[in-house]
Enzyme design. Structure first.
Site, short mmCIF file in Angstrom:
data_model
loop_
_atom_site.label_atom_id
_atom_site.label_comp_id
_atom_site.label_asym_id
_atom_site.label_seq_id
_atom_site.Cartn_x
_atom_site.Cartn_y
_atom_site.Cartn_z
CG HIS A 81 5.42 -2.18 10.21
ND1 HIS A 81 6.56 -2.62 10.23
CD2 HIS A 81 5.30 -0.98 9.34
CE1 HIS A 81 7.36 -1.58 9.31
NE2 HIS A 81 6.55 -0.96 8.93
CE1 TYR A 94 8.93 5.06 2.78
CE2 TYR A 94 7.39 6.88 2.90
CZ TYR A 94 7.90 5.68 3.41
OH TYR A 94 7.42 5.43 4.54
CG ASN A 111 8.42 -1.85 0.28
OD1 ASN A 111 7.99 -1.94 1.38
ND2 ASN A 111 9.19 -0.72 -0.14
CG HIS A 135 11.35 -2.05 4.56
ND1 HIS A 135 9.81 -2.09 4.25
CD2 HIS A 135 11.76 -3.24 5.11
CE1 HIS A 135 9.50 -3.22 4.71
NE2 HIS A 135 10.41 -3.85 5.12
CG LEU A 136 11.39 2.40 -1.12
CD1 LEU A 136 10.27 3.31 -1.48
CD2 LEU A 136 12.39 2.14 -2.23
CB SER A 137 12.38 4.77 4.82
OG SER A 137 11.47 3.78 5.33
CD GLU A 154 11.17 -7.27 5.42
OE1 GLU A 154 11.52 -8.49 6.17
OE2 GLU A 154 10.56 -6.45 6.20
N PRO A 171 0.86 -0.94 -0.14
CG PRO A 171 -0.02 -0.95 2.15
CD PRO A 171 0.52 -1.96 1.09
CG ASN A 172 -0.33 4.43 1.35
OD1 ASN A 172 -1.23 4.74 0.89
ND2 ASN A 172 -0.11 3.92 2.62
NE ARG A 185 10.03 6.32 8.28
CZ ARG A 185 9.18 6.01 7.49
NH1 ARG A 185 9.27 5.03 6.54
NH2 ARG A 185 8.11 6.82 7.41
CB ALA A 187 1.79 0.32 6.23
CG ASP A 198 0.09 -17.06 7.94
OD1 ASP A 198 1.29 -17.42 8.27
OD2 ASP A 198 -0.92 -17.33 8.70
NE ARG A 246 3.88 6.59 1.57
CZ ARG A 246 4.20 5.48 1.81
NH1 ARG A 246 4.64 4.69 1.23
NH2 ARG A 246 4.02 5.19 3.36
C1 DQA Z 1 8.30 1.19 3.83
C2 DQA Z 1 8.35 1.24 5.23
C3 DQA Z 1 6.91 1.18 5.95
O1 DQA Z 1 7.06 1.23 7.34
C4 DQA Z 1 6.00 2.12 5.47
O2 DQA Z 1 4.88 1.79 5.94
C5 DQA Z 1 5.85 2.00 3.85
C6 DQA Z 1 7.01 1.90 3.15
C7 DQA Z 1 9.60 1.60 2.97
O3 DQA Z 1 9.78 1.14 1.80
O4 DQA Z 1 10.42 2.11 3.48
O5 DQA Z 1 4.95 2.14 3.29
O6 DQA Z 1 8.06 -0.15 3.42
#
Ligand code: DQA
Length: 150
Positions: free
Chosen positions: A81, A23, A75, A101-103, A99, A10-11, A108, A78, A88, A18
């Site tokens: 978490h 990001y 990725n 994550h950009l950040s 896995e 998502p997002n 954080r 959210a 599963d 964003r």
């Molecule tokens: C994220 C980190 C997550 O905590 C966040 O909810 C995202 C992006 C990242 O790529 O850094 O949507 O997965």
């Protein structure tokens, strides 16, 4: 040649607009194109899927079992978490994944420090921006070559 599936949660469709200080300014389309180019240069195919809906991500993982996908790059956004359902699904198909994550989630908020995915992943990349997807493609190619599955 192996098929790699790049899954974004998502997002992440809003990358570029964003929170660019967190990001980056590249769009998801640009990052997918870069990672796809890296995959092609290594003789592999990258297929990308993004959804804001948990059940669509779960169903795409299920489909990966039968569509020739050898490796996933995920990725979960959210859902990292929160989503035991997506965890599963990855366990159910038993396909290896990295896995991404950009950040740097560990720099954080505390609620981002826990992931439902890291302990079942081949490895994880965080904090390296969009370049993390390309690094994951390279690592996936090495993983598959080491196991003779590419
Ligand atoms: C994220 C980190 C997550 O905590 C966040 O909810 C995202 C992006 C990242 O790529 O850094 O949507 O997965």
């Amino acid at each position: 040649m192996a098929r790699l599936l790049l899954l974004n949660g998502p997002n992440l469709n809003l990358l570029g607009q964003r929170e660019p200080e967190t990001y980056g300014r590249a769009t998801l389309e640009q990052l997918v194109a870069r990672a796809g180019g890296t995959a092609a240069s290594l003789g592999h195919e990258l297929v990308a899927f993004q959804s804001n809906a948990e059940h669509e991500l779960v169903e795409r993982v299920h489909a990966a079992r039968g569509d020739g996908t050898a490796f996933l790059i995920v990725n979960p956004g959210a859902f990292t978490h929160t989503s035991i359902a997506l965890r599963d699904a990855l366990l159910a198909v038993a396909l290896p994944f990295i896995e991404v994550h950009l950040s740097n989630v560990f720099a954080r908020e505390a609620f981002r420090h826990h992931s439902w995915f890291t302990d079942i992943a081949v490895g994880a990349i965080f904090g390296l921006g969009g370049g993390g997807y390309e690094l994951a493609v390279r690592a996936a190619a090495e993983h598959l070559a080491a196991r003779g599955t590419s």
